[in-house]
Design a protein around this motif. Structure first.
Motif, PDB file in Angstrom:
ATOM      1  N   SER A 225      33.681  12.119 -16.627  1.00  0.00           N
ATOM      2  CA  SER A 225      34.041  11.303 -15.443  1.00  0.00           C
ATOM      3  C   SER A 225      33.273  11.673 -14.182  1.00  0.00           C
ATOM      4  O   SER A 225      33.172  10.875 -13.267  1.00  0.00           O
ATOM      5  CB  SER A 225      35.534  11.467 -15.159  1.00  0.00           C
ATOM      6  N   ARG A 226      32.784  12.882 -14.074  1.00  0.00           N
ATOM      7  CA  ARG A 226      32.182  13.427 -12.850  1.00  0.00           C
ATOM      8  C   ARG A 226      33.153  13.341 -11.664  1.00  0.00           C
ATOM      9  O   ARG A 226      32.754  13.155 -10.522  1.00  0.00           O
ATOM     10  CB  ARG A 226      30.875  12.694 -12.516  1.00  0.00           C
ATOM     11  N   LEU A 231      38.053  15.656  -7.002  1.00  0.00           N
ATOM     12  CA  LEU A 231      39.331  16.385  -7.098  1.00  0.00           C
ATOM     13  C   LEU A 231      39.290  17.630  -6.222  1.00  0.00           C
ATOM     14  O   LEU A 231      40.279  18.003  -5.595  1.00  0.00           O
ATOM     15  CB  LEU A 231      39.600  16.770  -8.553  1.00  0.00           C
ATOM     16  N   PHE A 256      41.386  13.083 -22.260  1.00  0.00           N
ATOM     17  CA  PHE A 256      41.097  13.179 -20.831  1.00  0.00           C
ATOM     18  C   PHE A 256      42.318  13.730 -20.073  1.00  0.00           C
ATOM     19  O   PHE A 256      42.183  14.578 -19.182  1.00  0.00           O
ATOM     20  CB  PHE A 256      40.696  11.801 -20.290  1.00  0.00           C
ATOM     21  N   GLU A 259      42.419  17.357 -20.202  1.00  0.00           N
ATOM     22  CA  GLU A 259      41.480  18.054 -19.307  1.00  0.00           C
ATOM     23  C   GLU A 259      42.070  18.182 -17.905  1.00  0.00           C
ATOM     24  O   GLU A 259      41.890  19.199 -17.233  1.00  0.00           O
ATOM     25  CB  GLU A 259      40.134  17.314 -19.242  1.00  0.00           C
ATOM     26  N   ILE A 260      42.791  17.148 -17.488  1.00  0.00           N
ATOM     27  CA  ILE A 260      43.458  17.221 -16.173  1.00  0.00           C
ATOM     28  C   ILE A 260      44.502  18.346 -16.222  1.00  0.00           C
ATOM     29  O   ILE A 260      44.733  19.060 -15.246  1.00  0.00           O
ATOM     30  CB  ILE A 260      44.121  15.863 -15.818  1.00  0.00           C
ATOM     31  N   TRP A 325      25.751  20.553 -10.279  1.00  0.00           N
ATOM     32  CA  TRP A 325      26.775  20.282 -11.303  1.00  0.00           C
ATOM     33  C   TRP A 325      26.178  20.628 -12.654  1.00  0.00           C
ATOM     34  O   TRP A 325      24.949  20.589 -12.816  1.00  0.00           O
ATOM     35  CB  TRP A 325      27.145  18.790 -11.254  1.00  0.00           C
ATOM     36  N   ASN A 328      30.229  20.521 -18.870  1.00  0.00           N
ATOM     37  CA  ASN A 328      31.178  21.564 -19.283  1.00  0.00           C
ATOM     38  C   ASN A 328      30.693  22.364 -20.491  1.00  0.00           C
ATOM     39  O   ASN A 328      30.772  23.593 -20.513  1.00  0.00           O
ATOM     40  CB  ASN A 328      32.539  20.938 -19.587  1.00  0.00           C
ATOM     41  N   MET A 332      29.764  26.491 -20.620  1.00  0.00           N
ATOM     42  CA  MET A 332      30.227  27.503 -21.576  1.00  0.00           C
ATOM     43  C   MET A 332      29.043  28.246 -22.198  1.00  0.00           C
ATOM     44  O   MET A 332      29.064  29.468 -22.351  1.00  0.00           O
ATOM     45  CB  MET A 332      31.083  26.858 -22.672  1.00  0.00           C
ATOM     46  N   ALA A 335      27.300  30.475 -19.574  1.00  0.00           N
ATOM     47  CA  ALA A 335      28.160  31.608 -19.206  1.00  0.00           C
ATOM     48  C   ALA A 335      28.173  32.621 -20.346  1.00  0.00           C
ATOM     49  O   ALA A 335      28.058  33.839 -20.129  1.00  0.00           O
ATOM     50  CB  ALA A 335      29.566  31.114 -18.895  1.00  0.00           C
ATOM     51  N   ASP A 359      31.429  21.236  -7.270  1.00  0.00           N
ATOM     52  CA  ASP A 359      32.871  21.222  -7.550  1.00  0.00           C
ATOM     53  C   ASP A 359      33.454  22.634  -7.586  1.00  0.00           C
ATOM     54  O   ASP A 359      34.586  22.829  -8.036  1.00  0.00           O
ATOM     55  CB  ASP A 359      33.163  20.495  -8.869  1.00  0.00           C
ATOM     56  N   ASP A 361      35.309  25.814  -7.711  1.00  0.00           N
ATOM     57  CA  ASP A 361      36.734  25.975  -7.458  1.00  0.00           C
ATOM     58  C   ASP A 361      37.155  27.294  -8.090  1.00  0.00           C
ATOM     59  O   ASP A 361      36.890  27.519  -9.277  1.00  0.00           O
ATOM     60  CB  ASP A 361      37.448  24.792  -8.126  1.00  0.00           C
ATOM     61  N   TRP A 369      35.177  31.195 -16.587  1.00  0.00           N
ATOM     62  CA  TRP A 369      34.324  32.351 -16.910  1.00  0.00           C
ATOM     63  C   TRP A 369      35.103  33.368 -17.735  1.00  0.00           C
ATOM     64  O   TRP A 369      34.581  33.942 -18.688  1.00  0.00           O
ATOM     65  CB  TRP A 369      33.772  32.992 -15.628  1.00  0.00           C
TER      66      TRP A 369
HETATM   67  C1  LIG Z   1      32.173  28.755 -16.853  1.00  0.00           C
HETATM   68  C2  LIG Z   1      32.884  27.521 -16.344  1.00  0.00           C
HETATM   69  C3  LIG Z   1      32.954  27.278 -14.971  1.00  0.00           C
HETATM   70  C4  LIG Z   1      33.634  26.143 -14.496  1.00  0.00           C
HETATM   71  N1  LIG Z   1      33.707  25.938 -13.136  1.00  0.00           N
HETATM   72  C5  LIG Z   1      34.413  24.885 -12.654  1.00  0.00           C
HETATM   73  C6  LIG Z   1      34.553  24.676 -11.256  1.00  0.00           C
HETATM   74  O1  LIG Z   1      34.099  25.469 -10.438  1.00  0.00           O
HETATM   75  N2  LIG Z   1      35.220  23.577 -10.842  1.00  0.00           N
HETATM   76  C7  LIG Z   1      35.764  22.680 -11.714  1.00  0.00           C
HETATM   77  O2  LIG Z   1      36.362  21.671 -11.268  1.00  0.00           O
HETATM   78  N3  LIG Z   1      35.665  22.861 -13.048  1.00  0.00           N
HETATM   79  C8  LIG Z   1      34.998  23.926 -13.544  1.00  0.00           C
HETATM   80  N4  LIG Z   1      34.871  24.100 -14.892  1.00  0.00           N
HETATM   81  C9  LIG Z   1      35.540  23.149 -15.793  1.00  0.00           C
HETATM   82  C10 LIG Z   1      34.658  21.946 -16.219  1.00  0.00           C
HETATM   83  O3  LIG Z   1      33.412  22.406 -16.650  1.00  0.00           O
HETATM   84  C11 LIG Z   1      34.458  20.937 -15.095  1.00  0.00           C
HETATM   85  O4  LIG Z   1      35.703  20.586 -14.531  1.00  0.00           O
HETATM   86  C12 LIG Z   1      33.805  19.662 -15.620  1.00  0.00           C
HETATM   87  O5  LIG Z   1      32.567  19.956 -16.216  1.00  0.00           O
HETATM   88  C13 LIG Z   1      33.616  18.698 -14.462  1.00  0.00           C
HETATM   89  O6  LIG Z   1      32.967  17.539 -14.880  1.00  0.00           O
HETATM   90  P1  LIG Z   1      33.763  16.182 -15.037  1.00  0.00           P
HETATM   91  O7  LIG Z   1      34.534  15.885 -13.794  1.00  0.00           O
HETATM   92  O8  LIG Z   1      32.791  15.155 -15.491  1.00  0.00           O
HETATM   93  O9  LIG Z   1      34.772  16.555 -16.204  1.00  0.00           O
HETATM   94  P2  LIG Z   1      35.621  15.634 -17.196  1.00  0.00           P
HETATM   95  O10 LIG Z   1      35.265  16.031 -18.571  1.00  0.00           O
HETATM   96  O11 LIG Z   1      35.494  14.207 -16.848  1.00  0.00           O
HETATM   97  O12 LIG Z   1      37.103  16.152 -16.950  1.00  0.00           O
HETATM   98  C14 LIG Z   1      37.974  15.538 -15.987  1.00  0.00           C
HETATM   99  C15 LIG Z   1      38.540  16.570 -15.075  1.00  0.00           C
HETATM  100  O13 LIG Z   1      39.353  17.478 -15.812  1.00  0.00           O
HETATM  101  C16 LIG Z   1      39.254  18.782 -15.243  1.00  0.00           C
HETATM  102  N5  LIG Z   1      38.678  19.692 -16.241  1.00  0.00           N
HETATM  103  C17 LIG Z   1      37.908  19.383 -17.301  1.00  0.00           C
HETATM  104  N6  LIG Z   1      37.633  20.484 -18.026  1.00  0.00           N
HETATM  105  C18 LIG Z   1      38.225  21.516 -17.396  1.00  0.00           C
HETATM  106  C19 LIG Z   1      38.300  22.915 -17.636  1.00  0.00           C
HETATM  107  N7  LIG Z   1      37.722  23.489 -18.706  1.00  0.00           N
HETATM  108  N8  LIG Z   1      38.970  23.691 -16.758  1.00  0.00           N
HETATM  109  C20 LIG Z   1      39.588  23.145 -15.676  1.00  0.00           C
HETATM  110  N9  LIG Z   1      39.557  21.819 -15.399  1.00  0.00           N
HETATM  111  C21 LIG Z   1      38.889  21.026 -16.238  1.00  0.00           C
HETATM  112  C22 LIG Z   1      38.325  18.668 -14.062  1.00  0.00           C
HETATM  113  O14 LIG Z   1      39.094  18.479 -12.911  1.00  0.00           O
HETATM  114  C23 LIG Z   1      37.508  17.425 -14.390  1.00  0.00           C
HETATM  115  O15 LIG Z   1      36.987  16.772 -13.263  1.00  0.00           O
HETATM  116  C24 LIG Z   1      34.228  25.235 -15.413  1.00  0.00           C
HETATM  117  C25 LIG Z   1      34.129  25.478 -16.779  1.00  0.00           C
HETATM  118  C26 LIG Z   1      33.475  26.615 -17.248  1.00  0.00           C
HETATM  119  C27 LIG Z   1      33.381  26.857 -18.723  1.00  0.00           C
END
Ligand SMILES: Cc1cc2nc3c(=O)[nH]c(=O)nc-3n(C[C@H](O)[C@H](O)[C@H](O)COP(=O)(O)OP(=O)(O)OC[C@H]3O[C@@H](n4cnc5c(N)ncnc54)[C@H](O)[C@@H]3O)c2cc1C
Length: 453
Positions: A225-226, A231, A256, A259-260, A325, A328, A332, A335, A359, A361, A369
């Motif tokens: 979703s990016r 968020l 999805f 993931e939230i 960015w 995900n 992994m 890291a 992002d 957080d 991590w």
């Molecule tokens: C080493 C590492 C560092 C990370 N650092 C961050 C960070 O600083 N900020 C951050 O928001 N996420 C972080 N994540 C989780 C995840 O990688 C990102 O949320 C995700 O890649 C954001 O892209 P998206 O919005 O397209 O995710 P989507 O796949 O579309 O997921 C939707 C939403 O779900 C939440 N989400 C998804 N996966 C995770 C997860 N594993 N942990 C917590 N929330 C999740 C996020 O809010 C995300 O926007 C990290 C994961 C790892 C393994």
């Protein structure tokens, strides 16, 4: 009724903002001051991409408020009471902050307001379910994701609320000005603000959510979703996402939602164990021997620059440098490489990510991590070591992701791009692997075995 202050923080939006509705309703026919305080402590800790997003998001919010956003720079403990006193407000409204720094700061602001005869009201949080709410039947917090997620679904969340209808915003007088948008000519960042966030959500739900379960692990597909940056700044509330998601059925929508839930889970872990931001939750695995010194520093630099010689790792680190960015799956992999192949402390990588991620957080990043390092909530009895080649071939099977971010490999076709050392000639300008993965994997397992014993 008296004027009130609404102090915006990680909720830079008007729609689905219950604390804002409360501030407006408390003001009645009187005015509401829209305040944002640029607190130097978190601001200094934010890298360029996050600072840029914040600066642009504040501009978007100010436009939505018709220019009424008052920006003050300084310690909120003095700035919030000052902004309230200027308009004779004795009520200040916020959405609660559950992080270690934010909650301590709010307690200090609350006390300063009380001393000045005003009250701080907390309503809602940046999460679907506020940290601390989902608990085991015996009242203790969950330590593992899957049971937390079941209880989280059972607990449920409120529906979103509309934007306030009639608000008399007080003019923003004597503000200290918007933060500068840092000049990052080589970094391509997403659009900021509530409208951009809502558009992104709508586009994701229309076009991508149904394939999310299979696509979310594919960095070569633009299948996630990016929304993370939106968020992060509260340009969108997770409840809004969950309410829109409820209109969609199927495995994609379910995955999805999960993931939230991860986001809520990590915030919950941080709420109960604030020290876990920088300390290993599993102290035993956290005590694993790590490397330091000149060679360790050089390896760290190669990792950070995307020059390890392992294509999927380098692609991820270069994506981070280019767009603030990273996918995900690749977060992994990169890291794991830092911790398990280079034997560096997870905290070093987490700090680097926080600096560059738009992002970034503390809860999601630092616990993400820890998950990879094996020191976190998911304490596996064994240690996982990702093989960067196998991971690359599995999740970027045609190599499109690597070719996109590593131009030196742009001419290598198909999955061969994941093993450039097997090509007849090493692609020009691309480094040789800086370590032997099989040897470093064994080294990690040996070190793990020593702490396990
Ligand atoms: C080493 C590492 C560092 C990370 N650092 C961050 C960070 O600083 N900020 C951050 O928001 N996420 C972080 N994540 C989780 C995840 O990688 C990102 O949320 C995700 O890649 C954001 O892209 P998206 O919005 O397209 O995710 P989507 O796949 O579309 O997921 C939707 C939403 O779900 C939440 N989400 C998804 N996966 C995770 C997860 N594993 N942990 C917590 N929330 C999740 C996020 O809010 C995300 O926007 C990290 C994961 C790892 C393994």
């Amino acid at each position: 009724m008296p004027n009130t202050v609404f102090w915006f923080r990680r909720d830079l939006r008007l729609i689905d903002n219950p604390a804002l509705l409360e501030a407006v309703s408390a003001a009645g026919d009187d005015g509401v001051r829209a305040l944002f305080v640029l607190d130097p402590v978190p601001f200094r800790a934010s890298g360029g991409p996050r600072t840029s997003h914040l600066a642009r998001s504040l501009r978007a919010l100010d436009d939505a408020l018709g220019g009424a956003l008052l920006i003050r720079h300084g310690d909120p403990v003095t700035e919030v009471p000052r902004a309230a006193a200027e308009i004779d407000a004795d009520e200040v409204y916020i959405a609660a902050d559950y992080g270690p720094y934010g909650s301590r700061r709010d307690q200090r602001v609350e006390k300063a307001l009380l001393d000045a005869g005003a009250t701080l009201h907390r309503t809602g949080s940046p999460y679907a379910v506020a940290p601390g709410r989902v608990r085991k039947p015996d009242g203790t917090p969950y330590r593992v994701f899957t049971p937390f997620s079941k209880a989280w679904r059972t607990h449920g969340w409120r529906g979103p609320v509309d934007a306030p209808k009639k608000v008399s915003w007080l003019p923003a007088k004597d503000g200290d000005g918007f933060p500068d948008v840092p000049d990052l000519p080589d970094v391509e960042l997403p659009e900021a603000g509530e409208d951009a966030a809502r558009e992104r959500l709508a586009a994701f739900l229309d076009e991508k959510v149904r394939h999310y379960k299979s696509d979310r692990n594919r960095p070569d597909h633009d299948g996630t979703s990016r929304l993370s940056v939106h968020l992060k700044y509260g340009e969108l509330h997770p409840r809004t996402i969950l309410a829109e998601l409820a209109k969609h059925r199927g495995e994609g929508a379910d995955t999805f939602r999960n993931e939230i839930c991860w986001r809520d889970f990590y915030a919950d872990v941080m709420f109960h164990r604030p020290e876990s931001v920088w300390e290993s939750l599993d102290q035993r695995v956290g005590s694993i021997e790590t490397d330091s010194g000149k060679q360790a520093d050089e390896r760290f630099e190669a990792w950070a620059a995307g020059r390890t010689g392992f294509p999927i790792v380098d692609a991820g680190m270069r994506q981070l440098l280019s767009v603030g960015w990273m996918h995900n799956r690749v977060r992994m992999i990169t890291a794991s490489f830092l911790v398990k192949d280079l034997h560096l402390p997870w905290q070093r990588g987490a700090a680097h990510f926080l600096d560059l991620l738009v992002d970034g957080d503390y809860a999601s990043n630092n616990h993400g991590w820890q998950w990879v390092a094996g020191t976190g909530t998911d304490a596996a009895p064994y240690i996982r070591v990702f093989n960067p080649v196998t991971q690359g071939k599995k999740f970027d099977p045609d190599g499109g992701y690597v070719r996109r971010w590593v131009p030196e490999l742009a001419e290598v076709s198909g999955a061969a791009v994941h093993e450039p050392w097997t090509l007849e000639t090493q692609p020009e300008g691309y480094p040789e692997p800086i370590v032997d993965h099989a040897a470093e994997r064994k080294e990690t397992l040996d070190r793990f075995e020593r702490v396990r014993r």
